[in-house]
Design an enzyme around this catalytic site. Structure first.
Site, PDB file in Angstrom:
ATOM      1  N   CYS A 176     -50.734  46.198 -31.531  1.00 54.95           N
ATOM      2  CA  CYS A 176     -51.014  44.550 -31.427  1.00 54.95           C
ATOM      3  C   CYS A 176     -49.917  43.770 -31.647  1.00 54.95           C
ATOM      4  O   CYS A 176     -49.326  43.900 -32.765  1.00 54.95           O
ATOM      5  CB  CYS A 176     -52.463  44.328 -31.921  1.00 54.95           C
ATOM      6  SG  CYS A 176     -53.736  45.161 -31.737  1.00 54.95           S
ATOM      7  N   ARG A 216     -45.933  46.404 -28.490  1.00 52.50           N
ATOM      8  CA  ARG A 216     -46.843  46.964 -29.518  1.00 52.50           C
ATOM      9  C   ARG A 216     -48.329  47.363 -29.127  1.00 52.50           C
ATOM     10  O   ARG A 216     -48.956  47.708 -29.897  1.00 52.50           O
ATOM     11  CB  ARG A 216     -47.002  45.540 -30.376  1.00 52.50           C
ATOM     12  CG  ARG A 216     -45.624  45.249 -31.059  1.00 52.50           C
ATOM     13  CD  ARG A 216     -45.696  43.895 -31.726  1.00 52.50           C
ATOM     14  NE  ARG A 216     -46.424  44.483 -32.926  1.00 52.50           N
ATOM     15  CZ  ARG A 216     -45.882  44.962 -34.059  1.00 52.50           C
ATOM     16  NH1 ARG A 216     -44.856  45.019 -34.162  1.00 52.50           N
ATOM     17  NH2 ARG A 216     -46.653  45.083 -35.137  1.00 52.50           N
ATOM     18  N   TRP A 274     -53.601  46.561 -28.889  1.00 50.73           N
ATOM     19  CA  TRP A 274     -53.704  48.382 -28.808  1.00 50.73           C
ATOM     20  C   TRP A 274     -54.926  48.541 -29.456  1.00 50.73           C
ATOM     21  O   TRP A 274     -55.179  48.392 -30.460  1.00 50.73           O
ATOM     22  CB  TRP A 274     -52.472  48.871 -29.629  1.00 50.73           C
ATOM     23  CG  TRP A 274     -52.545  50.449 -29.449  1.00 50.73           C
ATOM     24  CD1 TRP A 274     -51.780  51.154 -28.422  1.00 50.73           C
ATOM     25  CD2 TRP A 274     -53.045  51.479 -30.248  1.00 50.73           C
ATOM     26  NE1 TRP A 274     -52.011  52.697 -28.881  1.00 50.73           N
ATOM     27  CE2 TRP A 274     -52.623  52.743 -29.786  1.00 50.73           C
ATOM     28  CE3 TRP A 274     -53.929  51.185 -31.531  1.00 50.73           C
ATOM     29  CZ2 TRP A 274     -53.142  53.731 -30.683  1.00 50.73           C
ATOM     30  CZ3 TRP A 274     -54.290  52.479 -32.126  1.00 50.73           C
ATOM     31  CH2 TRP A 274     -53.851  53.829 -31.686  1.00 50.73           C
ATOM     32  N   ASN A 304     -54.420  42.038 -36.057  1.00 47.11           N
ATOM     33  CA  ASN A 304     -53.600  43.291 -35.623  1.00 47.11           C
ATOM     34  C   ASN A 304     -54.232  44.119 -36.866  1.00 47.11           C
ATOM     35  O   ASN A 304     -54.058  43.626 -38.005  1.00 47.11           O
ATOM     36  CB  ASN A 304     -52.246  43.028 -35.681  1.00 47.11           C
ATOM     37  CG  ASN A 304     -51.505  44.366 -35.851  1.00 47.11           C
ATOM     38  OD1 ASN A 304     -51.983  45.565 -35.646  1.00 47.11           O
ATOM     39  ND2 ASN A 304     -50.347  44.132 -36.292  1.00 47.11           N
ATOM     40  N   GLY A 305     -54.748  45.228 -36.811  1.00 57.99           N
ATOM     41  CA  GLY A 305     -55.095  46.194 -37.952  1.00 57.99           C
ATOM     42  C   GLY A 305     -56.323  46.583 -37.768  1.00 57.99           C
ATOM     43  O   GLY A 305     -57.112  46.696 -36.531  1.00 57.99           O
ATOM     44  N   GLU A 360     -37.757  66.985 -30.782  1.00 61.31           N
ATOM     45  CA  GLU A 360     -37.586  65.900 -29.842  1.00 61.31           C
ATOM     46  C   GLU A 360     -37.492  65.799 -28.477  1.00 61.31           C
ATOM     47  O   GLU A 360     -38.289  65.122 -27.828  1.00 61.31           O
ATOM     48  CB  GLU A 360     -36.100  65.386 -30.667  1.00 61.31           C
ATOM     49  CG  GLU A 360     -35.943  63.808 -30.272  1.00 61.31           C
ATOM     50  CD  GLU A 360     -36.999  62.667 -30.366  1.00 61.31           C
ATOM     51  OE1 GLU A 360     -37.846  62.961 -31.117  1.00 61.31           O
ATOM     52  OE2 GLU A 360     -36.851  61.756 -29.835  1.00 61.31           O
ATOM     53  N   LYS A 405     -40.331  63.575 -26.374  1.00 59.36           N
ATOM     54  CA  LYS A 405     -40.286  62.585 -25.365  1.00 59.36           C
ATOM     55  C   LYS A 405     -40.695  63.011 -23.904  1.00 59.36           C
ATOM     56  O   LYS A 405     -41.025  62.151 -23.212  1.00 59.36           O
ATOM     57  CB  LYS A 405     -38.539  62.589 -25.071  1.00 59.36           C
ATOM     58  CG  LYS A 405     -37.660  61.771 -26.359  1.00 59.36           C
ATOM     59  CD  LYS A 405     -37.869  60.336 -26.214  1.00 59.36           C
ATOM     60  CE  LYS A 405     -37.743  59.604 -27.628  1.00 59.36           C
ATOM     61  NZ  LYS A 405     -38.523  59.861 -28.534  1.00 59.36           N
ATOM     62  N   GLU A 433     -44.339  62.337 -24.286  1.00 63.13           N
ATOM     63  CA  GLU A 433     -45.007  61.006 -24.194  1.00 63.13           C
ATOM     64  C   GLU A 433     -44.745  60.227 -22.906  1.00 63.13           C
ATOM     65  O   GLU A 433     -45.219  59.390 -22.783  1.00 63.13           O
ATOM     66  CB  GLU A 433     -44.237  60.378 -25.598  1.00 63.13           C
ATOM     67  CG  GLU A 433     -43.145  59.891 -25.530  1.00 63.13           C
ATOM     68  CD  GLU A 433     -42.561  59.118 -26.711  1.00 63.13           C
ATOM     69  OE1 GLU A 433     -41.473  59.364 -27.247  1.00 63.13           O
ATOM     70  OE2 GLU A 433     -43.234  58.049 -27.091  1.00 63.13           O
ATOM     71  N   HIS A 483     -42.294  85.726 -31.877  1.00 62.97           N
ATOM     72  CA  HIS A 483     -43.585  85.891 -32.570  1.00 62.97           C
ATOM     73  C   HIS A 483     -44.702  85.360 -31.890  1.00 62.97           C
ATOM     74  O   HIS A 483     -45.601  85.010 -32.354  1.00 62.97           O
ATOM     75  CB  HIS A 483     -43.137  85.187 -33.956  1.00 62.97           C
ATOM     76  CG  HIS A 483     -42.207  85.919 -34.542  1.00 62.97           C
ATOM     77  ND1 HIS A 483     -42.006  87.187 -35.210  1.00 62.97           N
ATOM     78  CD2 HIS A 483     -40.688  85.393 -35.069  1.00 62.97           C
ATOM     79  CE1 HIS A 483     -41.134  87.406 -35.359  1.00 62.97           C
ATOM     80  NE2 HIS A 483     -40.310  86.317 -35.579  1.00 62.97           N
ATOM     81  N   LYS A 510     -45.577  50.431 -29.765  1.00 62.44           N
ATOM     82  CA  LYS A 510     -44.224  50.825 -30.729  1.00 62.44           C
ATOM     83  C   LYS A 510     -44.647  51.024 -31.977  1.00 62.44           C
ATOM     84  O   LYS A 510     -43.972  51.717 -32.799  1.00 62.44           O
ATOM     85  CB  LYS A 510     -43.470  49.881 -30.375  1.00 62.44           C
ATOM     86  CG  LYS A 510     -42.015  50.052 -30.877  1.00 62.44           C
ATOM     87  CD  LYS A 510     -41.205  50.834 -29.907  1.00 62.44           C
ATOM     88  CE  LYS A 510     -39.896  50.849 -30.402  1.00 62.44           C
ATOM     89  NZ  LYS A 510     -39.388  52.409 -30.096  1.00 62.44           N
TER      90      LYS A 510
HETATM   91  C1  F6R Z   1     -41.567  58.546 -30.122  1.00 60.51           C
HETATM   92  C2  F6R Z   1     -41.689  57.501 -31.204  1.00 60.51           C
HETATM   93  C3  F6R Z   1     -42.827  57.459 -32.275  1.00 60.51           C
HETATM   94  C4  F6R Z   1     -42.064  57.037 -33.542  1.00 60.51           C
HETATM   95  C5  F6R Z   1     -43.237  57.098 -34.637  1.00 60.51           C
HETATM   96  C6  F6R Z   1     -42.760  56.440 -35.870  1.00 60.51           C
HETATM   97  O1  F6R Z   1     -40.710  58.178 -29.427  1.00 60.51           O
HETATM   98  O2  F6R Z   1     -41.038  56.372 -31.106  1.00 60.51           O
HETATM   99  O3  F6R Z   1     -42.980  59.011 -32.369  1.00 60.51           O
HETATM  100  O4  F6R Z   1     -40.935  57.381 -33.782  1.00 60.51           O
HETATM  101  O5  F6R Z   1     -44.377  56.297 -34.033  1.00 60.51           O
HETATM  102  O6  F6R Z   1     -42.311  55.188 -35.764  1.00 60.51           O
HETATM  103  P1  F6R Z   1     -41.537  54.228 -36.935  1.00 60.51           P
HETATM  104  O7  F6R Z   1     -39.988  54.952 -36.848  1.00 60.51           O
HETATM  105  O8  F6R Z   1     -41.378  52.882 -36.372  1.00 60.51           O
HETATM  106  O9  F6R Z   1     -42.096  54.476 -38.358  1.00 60.51           O
END
Ligand code: F6R
Length: 633
Positions: free
Chosen positions: A2, A27, A84, A110-111, A502, A506, A509, A525, A628
């Protein structure tokens, strides 16, 4: 999670609030809404879906507005929200702002208000009818109730009354919240409150701002105020007043934002993600800037830890989530190798629940781009309760995680707007290397010249990345070929293992495809049975120069999967010809020392995921269901 914006000043609030929401949409984008105080009235508009839906509704409304009556565009006090969803689905009725029963008070949030069920039951028993399924609506009704109680008790009306009422409400709430509120009867004032959720103040001239992060008001002011935990802030055009929840005066910490509005724009790229991938050389250079003193010492940012504290550390835990967790996994290899201190990497969301063994001589490194991730914050707090020392790696000045840590190393990556983390990851990895080197230095394991030699190698990385990005086109073409693959697997060894994880994250997501990362040695395994004729497998190959044995082992793994029909996409160092016979697609990256290799091998995987997602028609910057900054556990 949010995004929230508030404005009090002399200019029309609506445009300013909408611009702020545009910058905060990363966000959350389940719904958006605004409330503006105009001529003693509270005017609101809210819509499910992205901000564009709200803008369309506002445009229709302005056509329908009666010119004789000031419309929502005229008010100079306003709040806005991009959501969100947590409590209640992403519908119009659950969109914020939420009005109280009197229709004059509006609240955004937010929260999560954890005791909302109890509060709702109490309010319903008093006859309040709820119009949404959200926890936030409780706060709106409680605030309106407090305001009328204070008025009935003869308290003078005005901005101070709004702050007093907000403090009373906060004392009844449990959980995590940033709240902003306006009251139609108190024009010119916005009140905010924060507990465990972000809120910063923008200090303007004749106007002030509140927002989840500074990008919302960066085009208007670069002077900001960081708020502490459990504080209420009241803004009018002329003043910013901060108190704690009991009403005792408090002071925020002033800071200047060292980047400008253009850093938060797309700058000619189709997506923020592509822009942020392209910014990685500069982000690494900025993170390294000024880190090595003339006497060879590494410089952190805010250090409330002595060298003795660092010498005493006999165990390191790295806590983080998602991509930041992968950065931590890379760090483990470097930190253990350079410092000989045992280093464990833990998912922050699991850390405190398994009762880890922590004490004064444990160093906990919390990695977070946003500095607000609730799982990481809770892990950090748990570590502090157990008397461990906490060092944060963070990209966001003024955020909660660095503020609650004993030392901070800021990654100077600039704002990361795309939901998928790219430049934050690379700069976090660089920051981890610096911490590893610093620890090795204060513990006398590495001499200044040895540290300087690694820093020199790091300084070469921006140029290597530029070279890599200049030749990235074949990865784009490959992405178009892979867009219909039902699954993509990633394998790596040593620091290539977190890179594989990673790459898979990517792709999941962004492209909503099945993807998994494995330690290459683990395939036999179990997971090798996933490989079918034509299954794409991305293989991260270490340098043959650095660790010959590692290289040979993964070449064997590649042969094993190819023999079972895999279509191999091999990421290898320039000049590595040993892999050529087994690669259906070969992507060369510049030569790099083994431990630093993730800084180059990750980049083609970022581009691959971004381009596959675009080819599949997805919103690259705002993938579904995500946000985010994840400020709930
Ligand atoms: C994936 C991504 C998330 C963040 C995770 C932690 O591309 O961006 O997996 O890495 O939510 O976020 P931060 O670094 O803000 O604690």
């Amino acid at each position: 999670m949010c995004g929230i914006v508030g404005y009090a000043g002399a200019r029309p609030a609506l445009g300013i609030v909408l611009d702020g929401l545009r910058r905060l949409e990363y966000r959350g984008y389940d719904s958006a809404g605004v409330a503006v105080v105009c001529d003693g009235d509270l005017l609101t508009e809210k819509k499910a879906g992205k901000l564009a839906n709200l803008e369309k509704a506002l445009a229709e409304r302005s056509t329908a507005d009666d010119d004789a009556v000031p419309g929502i565009g005229a008010g100079t006090t306003g709040i806005g929200h991009t959501r969100w969803a947590t409590h209640g689905g992403p519908t119009d009725r659950n969109a914020h702002p939420h009005r109280a029963r009197d229709g004059r008070v509006a609240v955004i949030h937010n929260g999560i208000i954890e005791n909302f069920a109890k509060l709702r039951a109490e309010l319903e028993a008093e006859g309040v009818e709820f119009t949404s399924d959200t926890d936030t609506e409780c706060a709106a009704h409680l605030l309106a109730g407090e305001l009328s109680r204070l008025r009935a008790a003869g308290e003078p009306d005005g901005p101070t009354l709004l702050a007093t009422a907000m403090r009373q409400v906060c004392q009844r709430l449990e959980g995590a919240f940033t709240l902003l509120a306006v009251d139609a009867a108190i024009p010119g004032a916005v009140v905010g409150a924060r507990r465990n959720s972000p809120l910063v103040v923008g200090r303007g001239v004749g106007e002030n701002y509140l927002a989840s992060d500074v990008s919302a008001f960066i085009e208007h002011t670069r002077d900001a105020v960081e708020l502490g935990q459990d504080q209420v802030v009241l803004i009018t055009g002329e003043a910013i007043e901060v108190t704690d929840f009991t009403g005792a005066p408090a002071t925020g910490k002033d800071f200047h934002i060292d980047w400008d509005a253009s850093a938060a724009e797309k700058g000619g790229y189709d997506y923020f993600m592509l822009k942020e991938i392209a910014e990685q050389p500069q982000a690494i250079a900025d993170t390294l800037l000024g880190r090595l003193k003339e006497n060879g010492e590494i410089v952190l940012d805010e250090v409330r830890l002595s060298d003795q504290d660092l010498r005493d550390a006999d165990k390191i835990f790295i806590v983080a989530c998602g991509t930041s967790y992968h950065a931590g996994m890379v760090a483990k290899y470097a930190i253990e190798h350079w410092t000989r201190i045992p280093c464990e990497v833990e998912l922050a969301s699991e850390f405190r629940y398994r009762d880890p063994v922590l004490d004064r001589s444990t160093l906990v490194v919390a990695i977070s781009q946003s500095g607000e991730t609730m799982d990481t914050l809770m892990a950090l707090r748990h570590a502090k309760e157990q008397k461990a020392r906490v060092l944060a790696i963070c990209n966001t000045n003024g955020s909660t995680i660095p503020r609650e840590s004993d030392a901070v190393l800021y990654t100077h990556g600039g704002p990361e707007v795309a939901v998928a983390s790219t430049k934050a990851f690379l700069t976090q990895v660089v920051a981890c290397y610096l911490i590893g080197l610093h620890l090795a230095q204060v513990r006398g394991i590495k001499y200044a010249d040895e540290v300087a030699a690694v820093v020199d190698q790091l300084q070469e990385m921006p140029d290597k990345l530029r070279e890599l990005l200049a030749g990235i086109e074949p990865v784009r073409e490959l992405a178009r070929e892979l867009k219909a693959a039902p699954t993509v697997l990633f394998i790596g060894r040593h620091v290539g293992f977190p890179v594989a994880l990673e790459g898979a994250l990517k792709l999941k997501e962004l492209a909503y495809m099945h993807a998994e990362g494995f330690a290459a040695g683990e395939l036999k395994h179990g997971p090798i049975s996933l490989i079918d004729q034509g299954t794409p497998v991305v293989c991260i190959v270490p340098s043959p120069a650095g660790r010959g044995m590692l290289h040979d082992k993964i070449v064997s793994n590649i042969q094993e999967i190819r023999a079972r029909g895999a279509r191999t996409i091999v990421i290898a160092e320039q000049g590595d010809e040993a892999v050529t016979p087994y690669a259906d697609h070969l992507i060369y990256v510049p030569r790099t020392p083994t431990l630093l290799a993730p800084l180059v091998t990750t980049v083609p995987l970022q581009v691959l995921a971004c381009e596959i997602a675009a080819a599949r028609g997805h919103d690259v910057d705002q993938p579904r269901n995500l946000a985010k900054s994840v400020t709930v556990e």
